[in-house]
Design a protein around this motif. Structure first.
Motif, PDB file in Angstrom:
ATOM      1  N   GLU A   1      -0.173  -9.117   3.288  1.00 32.96           N
ATOM      2  CA  GLU A   1       0.983  -8.255   3.076  1.00 32.96           C
ATOM      3  C   GLU A   1       0.860  -7.416   1.801  1.00 32.96           C
ATOM      4  O   GLU A   1       1.364  -6.290   1.748  1.00 32.96           O
TER       5      GLU A   1
ATOM      6  N   TYR B   1      -0.941  -4.353   2.797  1.00 34.75           N
ATOM      7  CA  TYR B   1      -0.100  -3.481   3.604  1.00 34.75           C
ATOM      8  C   TYR B   1       0.845  -2.669   2.714  1.00 34.75           C
ATOM      9  O   TYR B   1       1.087  -1.489   2.961  1.00 34.75           O
TER      10      TYR B   1
ATOM     11  N   SER C   1       3.655  -8.048   9.279  1.00 35.87           N
ATOM     12  CA  SER C   1       4.534  -6.878   9.378  1.00 35.87           C
ATOM     13  C   SER C   1       3.821  -5.669   9.969  1.00 35.87           C
ATOM     14  O   SER C   1       4.450  -4.824  10.620  1.00 35.87           O
TER      15      SER C   1
END
Length: 301
Positions: free
Chosen positions: A110, A113, A141
């Motif tokens: 994450e 990202y 996500s």
């Protein structure tokens, strides 16, 4: 980009109906089927038993023949369980999959990202490898993308494609990998590579000792990381108990540090992590795979 799937002949329809009907059975019932598959493949037809035992003997020279046989039997049972668990993907909901596969530290991905970066995930044929990508699409996500080799049989290619993408995962045909990475460069996502495939001499592999035997590994992770500045993580899938797994992510490369040409540090780090997992969970690796079938060619003087 969705691959164009070939239409399969009508006479595969009864097989499709049978598989979908079986998939609707509760997992506890499917595990009874797995017990039968285990007995049939190990005791009746001995499916690749010589390959499995040879792989285990070479990989664990310190173990007795009795221990090797016990690992082999436990592997065949696990292998049968993976078969029915994979079939269950045809009807499994994202919520159920999330209950059965725990991502212990998704923050490792994450953080990339959040920076708008693509990362590479290096995984192997361990645990339930078919549940890695499908559960990643649920947990992460930015979803999950996986490089795969299309099957030659049009029915099984279509059927497995549908299973693997039901929860929102994306598949990238192996031959289109570079084109896909260029086209979607800068898109936050993880692109998963099954990095324990057996690379032959013609692939110019990285040769190293792996489980007491020399093996050639594809070097695409090092080359792609250097070219696109991709961070790289090792994806470890560990069986907690029947039908339940956990995924642990380990950063292998930050995407920015200098990589020494010709050293293949990322691939070597992957190999060492995989060895640790195999020693910790020896029954969960795909021992039917002829991982050591290729030999290094002698240098031409």
């Amino acid at each position: 980009m969705t691959p164009t799937l070939k239409k399969y002949p009508w006479y595969y329809r009864p097989l499709e109906w049978l598989l979908l009907g079986l998939a609707r059975l509760p997992l506890r019932v499917l595990y009874l089927l797995a017990d039968g598959i285990y007995l049939f493949t190990f005791y009746v037809i001995g499916y690749r038993r010589r390959v499995v035992l040879e792989n285990l003997r070479h990989s664990f020279p310190e173990k007795s023949e009795g221990q090797i046989q016990q690992i082999a039997k436990a592997f065949y049972l696990h292998f049968a369980e993976v078969m029915v668990e994979t079939l269950k993907l045809a009807v499994m909901t994202p919520a159920e999959l999330k209950q059965r596969v725990l991502f212990k530290n998704p923050e490792v991905l994450e953080k990339w990202y959040a920076q708008g970066r693509t990362a590479l995930g290096l995984s192997s044929h361990a645990g339930n490898w078919e549940w890695v990508l499908t559960s990643g699409a649920v947990w992460l996500s930015a979803g999950a993308h996986g490089v795969y080799k299309p099957l030659s049989n049009p029915f099984f290619e279509d059927f497995m494609y549908r299973l693997r993408t039901r929860t929102g995962a994306h598949l990238i045909p192996m031959r289109e990998t570079l084109r896909n990475l260029v086209r979607y460069r800068g898109q936050p996502r993880v692109v998963s590579l099954l990095s324990d495939q057996a690379a032959g001499p013609e692939d110019q592999p990285y040769w190293t000792m792996f489980m007491h035997q020399e093996a050639g590994f594809y070097t695409s992770a090092d080359r792609l990381a250097a070219q696109f500045h991709f961070p790289v993580v090792y994806v470890s899938i560990r069986r907690r108990r029947r039908g339940y797994y956990e995924i642990v992510l380990t950063e292998l490369y930050d995407g920015d540090s200098a990589l020494e040409p010709g050293k293949f540090a990322i691939t070597d780090a992957f190999v060492r992590q995989l060895e640790r997992d195999i020693h910790a969970f020896p029954t969960d690796y795909l021992w039917t795979h002829r991982r050591w079938k290729h030999k290094r060619q002698p240098a031409v003087s």
